[in-house]
Design a protein around this motif. Structure first.
Motif, PDB file in Angstrom:
ATOM      1  N   HIS A   1      -4.299  -9.135   1.293  1.00  0.00           N
ATOM      2  CA  HIS A   1      -3.284 -10.068   1.780  1.00  0.00           C
ATOM      3  C   HIS A   1      -2.761  -9.584   3.132  1.00  0.00           C
ATOM      4  CE1 HIS A   1       0.263 -12.597   1.950  1.00  0.00           C
ATOM      5  NE2 HIS A   1      -0.141 -13.234   0.867  1.00  0.00           N
ATOM      6  N   PRO A   2      -2.681 -10.454   4.122  1.00  0.00           N
ATOM      7  CA  PRO A   2      -2.256 -10.015   5.460  1.00  0.00           C
ATOM      8  C   PRO A   2      -0.843  -9.452   5.513  1.00  0.00           C
ATOM      9  CG  PRO A   2      -2.382 -12.424   5.321  1.00  0.00           C
ATOM     10  CD  PRO A   2      -3.033 -11.893   4.094  1.00  0.00           C
ATOM     11  N   LEU A   3       0.014  -9.824   4.561  1.00  0.00           N
ATOM     12  CA  LEU A   3       1.376  -9.284   4.545  1.00  0.00           C
ATOM     13  C   LEU A   3       1.482  -8.004   3.722  1.00  0.00           C
ATOM     14  CD1 LEU A   3       3.533 -12.543   4.143  1.00  0.00           C
ATOM     15  CD2 LEU A   3       3.058 -11.242   6.231  1.00  0.00           C
ATOM     16  N   ALA A   4       0.510  -7.746   2.870  1.00  0.00           N
ATOM     17  CA  ALA A   4       0.556  -6.565   1.995  1.00  0.00           C
ATOM     18  C   ALA A   4      -0.142  -5.395   2.680  1.00  0.00           C
ATOM     19  CB  ALA A   4      -0.082  -6.878   0.648  1.00  0.00           C
ATOM     20  N   THR A   5       0.469  -4.912   3.747  1.00  0.00           N
ATOM     21  CA  THR A   5      -0.049  -3.776   4.501  1.00  0.00           C
ATOM     22  C   THR A   5       1.091  -2.810   4.786  1.00  0.00           C
ATOM     23  OG1 THR A   5       0.314  -4.952   6.594  1.00  0.00           O
ATOM     24  CG2 THR A   5      -1.888  -5.117   5.598  1.00  0.00           C
ATOM     25  N   SER A   6       0.730  -1.591   5.173  1.00  0.00           N
ATOM     26  CA  SER A   6       1.737  -0.569   5.475  1.00  0.00           C
ATOM     27  C   SER A   6       1.269   0.246   6.673  1.00  0.00           C
ATOM     28  CB  SER A   6       1.947   0.365   4.267  1.00  0.00           C
ATOM     29  OG  SER A   6       2.364  -0.357   3.124  1.00  0.00           O
ATOM     30  N   THR A   7       2.201   0.944   7.300  1.00  0.00           N
ATOM     31  CA  THR A   7       1.847   1.842   8.398  1.00  0.00           C
ATOM     32  C   THR A   7       1.580   3.234   7.842  1.00  0.00           C
ATOM     33  OG1 THR A   7       4.138   2.531   8.801  1.00  0.00           O
ATOM     34  CG2 THR A   7       3.357   0.551   9.946  1.00  0.00           C
ATOM     35  N   LEU A   8       0.868   4.024   8.616  1.00  0.00           N
ATOM     36  CA  LEU A   8       0.590   5.398   8.221  1.00  0.00           C
ATOM     37  C   LEU A   8       1.896   6.181   8.061  1.00  0.00           C
ATOM     38  CD1 LEU A   8      -1.973   7.035   7.647  1.00  0.00           C
ATOM     39  CD2 LEU A   8      -1.900   7.860   9.998  1.00  0.00           C
ATOM     40  N   GLU A   9       2.881   5.853   8.905  1.00  0.00           N
ATOM     41  CA  GLU A   9       4.186   6.539   8.819  1.00  0.00           C
ATOM     42  C   GLU A   9       4.896   6.203   7.511  1.00  0.00           C
ATOM     43  OE1 GLU A   9       2.602   6.688  12.634  1.00  0.00           O
ATOM     44  OE2 GLU A   9       3.088   4.870  11.496  1.00  0.00           O
ATOM     45  N   GLU A  10       4.753   4.979   7.031  1.00  0.00           N
ATOM     46  CA  GLU A  10       5.371   4.607   5.758  1.00  0.00           C
ATOM     47  C   GLU A  10       4.765   5.387   4.603  1.00  0.00           C
ATOM     48  OE1 GLU A  10       6.789  -0.018   6.317  1.00  0.00           O
ATOM     49  OE2 GLU A  10       4.645   0.387   6.139  1.00  0.00           O
ATOM     50  N   LEU A  11       3.476   5.690   4.710  1.00  0.00           N
ATOM     51  CA  LEU A  11       2.846   6.498   3.677  1.00  0.00           C
ATOM     52  C   LEU A  11       3.315   7.947   3.758  1.00  0.00           C
ATOM     53  CD1 LEU A  11       0.952   3.979   3.535  1.00  0.00           C
ATOM     54  CD2 LEU A  11      -0.925   5.582   3.128  1.00  0.00           C
TER      55      LEU A  11
ATOM     56  N   PRO B   1       0.811  -1.222   0.000  1.00  0.00           N
ATOM     57  CA  PRO B   1       0.000   0.000   0.000  1.00  0.00           C
ATOM     58  C   PRO B   1       0.847   1.276   0.000  1.00  0.00           C
ATOM     59  CG  PRO B   1      -0.958  -1.614   1.479  1.00  0.00           C
ATOM     60  CD  PRO B   1       0.377  -2.179   1.046  1.00  0.00           C
ATOM     61  N   ALA B   2       1.945   1.285   0.754  1.00  0.00           N
ATOM     62  CA  ALA B   2       2.812   2.469   0.763  1.00  0.00           C
ATOM     63  C   ALA B   2       3.380   2.738  -0.619  1.00  0.00           C
ATOM     64  CB  ALA B   2       3.943   2.287   1.777  1.00  0.00           C
ATOM     65  N   GLN B   3       3.676   1.674  -1.352  1.00  0.00           N
ATOM     66  CA  GLN B   3       4.199   1.835  -2.707  1.00  0.00           C
ATOM     67  C   GLN B   3       3.155   2.435  -3.644  1.00  0.00           C
ATOM     68  OE1 GLN B   3       7.578   1.866  -2.851  1.00  0.00           O
ATOM     69  NE2 GLN B   3       7.736   0.258  -4.406  1.00  0.00           N
ATOM     70  N   VAL B   4       1.916   1.965  -3.552  1.00  0.00           N
ATOM     71  CA  VAL B   4       0.896   2.509  -4.449  1.00  0.00           C
ATOM     72  C   VAL B   4       0.590   3.961  -4.086  1.00  0.00           C
ATOM     73  CG1 VAL B   4      -1.235   1.848  -3.234  1.00  0.00           C
ATOM     74  CG2 VAL B   4      -1.209   1.939  -5.711  1.00  0.00           C
TER      75      VAL B   4
ATOM     76  N   CYS C   1      11.990 -10.836  -8.538  1.00  0.00           N
ATOM     77  CA  CYS C   1      10.589 -11.068  -8.875  1.00  0.00           C
ATOM     78  C   CYS C   1       9.845  -9.744  -8.854  1.00  0.00           C
ATOM     79  CB  CYS C   1       9.938 -12.058  -7.903  1.00  0.00           C
ATOM     80  SG  CYS C   1       9.841 -11.441  -6.197  1.00  0.00           S
ATOM     81  N   SER C   2       8.595  -9.776  -9.315  1.00  0.00           N
ATOM     82  CA  SER C   2       7.701  -8.618  -9.254  1.00  0.00           C
ATOM     83  C   SER C   2       6.297  -9.087  -8.915  1.00  0.00           C
ATOM     84  CB  SER C   2       7.668  -7.872 -10.602  1.00  0.00           C
ATOM     85  OG  SER C   2       8.865  -7.190 -10.864  1.00  0.00           O
ATOM     86  N   GLY C   3       5.584  -8.290  -8.135  1.00  0.00           N
ATOM     87  CA  GLY C   3       4.170  -8.550  -7.922  1.00  0.00           C
ATOM     88  C   GLY C   3       3.844  -9.617  -6.903  1.00  0.00           C
ATOM     89  N   LYS C   4       2.674 -10.246  -7.087  1.00  0.00           N
ATOM     90  CA  LYS C   4       2.100 -11.166  -6.110  1.00  0.00           C
ATOM     91  C   LYS C   4       2.991 -12.342  -5.785  1.00  0.00           C
ATOM     92  CE  LYS C   4      -0.921 -14.424  -7.167  1.00  0.00           C
ATOM     93  NZ  LYS C   4      -0.341 -15.608  -6.500  1.00  0.00           N
TER      94      LYS C   4
END
Length: 377
Positions: free
Chosen positions: A228-238, A198-201, A264-267
């Protein structure tokens, strides 16, 4: 901005599941939950609109988001009226427009291409309901998007969000035809990105608007990663991050003990990460390439500086060998690895179809390519 983006008038009752999405977003703002993909995207739009820029998103299901993640347009359950929180940020904000379009990809993309060339001050996004919907608009991509600047000097900052990822749902729901876009890449004519967090997007969307560069942005956007439970970010990372074109190893591996590096890239990254952790394997590092074109040689060199002793490098992809990034980007991987090192392929065999039609066959193929990437002979 986040608080304004989740504020809904009391007289505008939401559908039950949509209400839960907004309740979760409130917890994310408090730091009680990590930021997911949909909210990171909304926060990016909020920050851009708040700065006075116009945003225009068009696609077959863009108001809700094909995979139930965006919910930019909220429907009143009593009278069917709509409320769009991103239109209520401030009196000086830029206009936020989102339209659900007809199933006519060629016409819609052509119109949005024209809009983006004529209005450089707007963030214009065309979203395919599935990535393969770009097939119907291929003539616009070939004739205009990829070559309009070279042929006519027409600058265009149009963004394409194309869902991409192998989930076992069959050929037409798997591939945004990444290889076609990479084949068209030259002269820095476009950007091809595969964000994985999410931080990347968030940073990618903002980057497309705020930097003084008008080039099309092609995004291989996710499906299962939205939750995905691993594909999350913190507000600070954003709030404090930037878009990383390359992301190095995130686990505490001893670089000196690494014998293989997997690109690799992606999922597929999360499949690799989970399987490696399951095996408690510490001799394979995983490097994500988040921008495939223009290829980030300097950033890749910085990430690989600690692996100059490694002689075994692998490119792992979900797509068949004749598709995806392998053929079009292989020369960039060779240029990045140390002299004398080898580069091999881990992925599906070449195929005339983007994917198989049976979930059991898909799962078997997926397990095999992950095993090939992680297993050192």
């Amino acid at each position: 901005l986040g608080q304004k983006a989740i504020t809904v008038p009391a007289e505008h009752p939401l559908q039950r599941q949509v209400g839960r999405v907004y309740e979760d977003r409130a917890l994310m703002l408090k730091g009680e939950k990590k930021i997911d993909w949909g909210f990171a995207e909304i926060l990016a739009y909020a920050s851009i609109a708040n700065a006075g820029h116009r945003i225009r998103i068009v696609g077959q299901d863009s108001g809700r988001g094909t995979f139930f993640h965006r919910h930019a347009v909220l429907h009143n359950q009593n009278d069917a009226s709509v409320y769009v929180p991103l239109r209520h940020l401030s009196e000086t904000q830029g206009e936020f427009e989102v339209y659900d379009s007809a199933l006519s990809e060629e016409a819609v993309l052509a119109f949005e291409y024209g809009y983006a060339t004529a209005e450089p001050r707007a963030l214009v996004i065309w979203e395919g309901q599935f990535g393969d919907f770009a097939n119907g608009a291929q003539v616009v991509i070939d004739q205009f998007l990829s070559s309009g600047e070279q042929k006519w000097g027409r600058l265009c900052g149009l963004t394409l969000l194309l869902p991409h990822g192998y989930e076992g749902q069959g050929p037409e729901h798997s591939s945004a035809r990444l290889e076609r876009f990479l084949q068209l890449c030259a002269d820095h004519n476009m950007q091809v990105c595969v964000p994985s967090t999410p931080a990347q997007v968030f940073a990618m969307i903002r980057r497309q608007m705020v930097r003084p560069l008008r080039r099309p942005l092609i995004v291989m956007s996710p499906k299962s990663l939205l939750r995905h439970p691993l594909a999350t970010s913190t507000l600070e990372e954003l709030s404090s991050g930037v878009y990383h074109n390359v992301i190095g190893e995130i686990d505490a591996l001893d670089a000196k003990q690494v014998e293989r590096v997997v690109f690799c890239s992606g999922k597929v990254y999360y499949d690799l990460l989970e399987e490696r952790r399951k095996r408690a394997q510490t001799n394979v590092a995983i490097v994500r390439v988040e921008q495939l074109y223009p290829f980030p040689q300097d950033e890749m060199a910085a990430v690989l500086a600690q692996y100059q002793h490694v002689k075994d490098f692998v490119w792992c992809q979900e797509e068949p060998q004749n598709q995806g990034a392998w053929y079009c980007s292989q020369h960039n991987f060779w240029a990045a690895i140390p002299a004398g090192a080898k580069l091999s392929y881990a992925g599906r065999d070449a195929s005339s179809s983007p994917a198989v039609g049976y979930l059991s066959v898909h799962n078997k193929q997926q397990a095999a390519l992950i095993n090939a990437a992680l297993t050192i002979a």
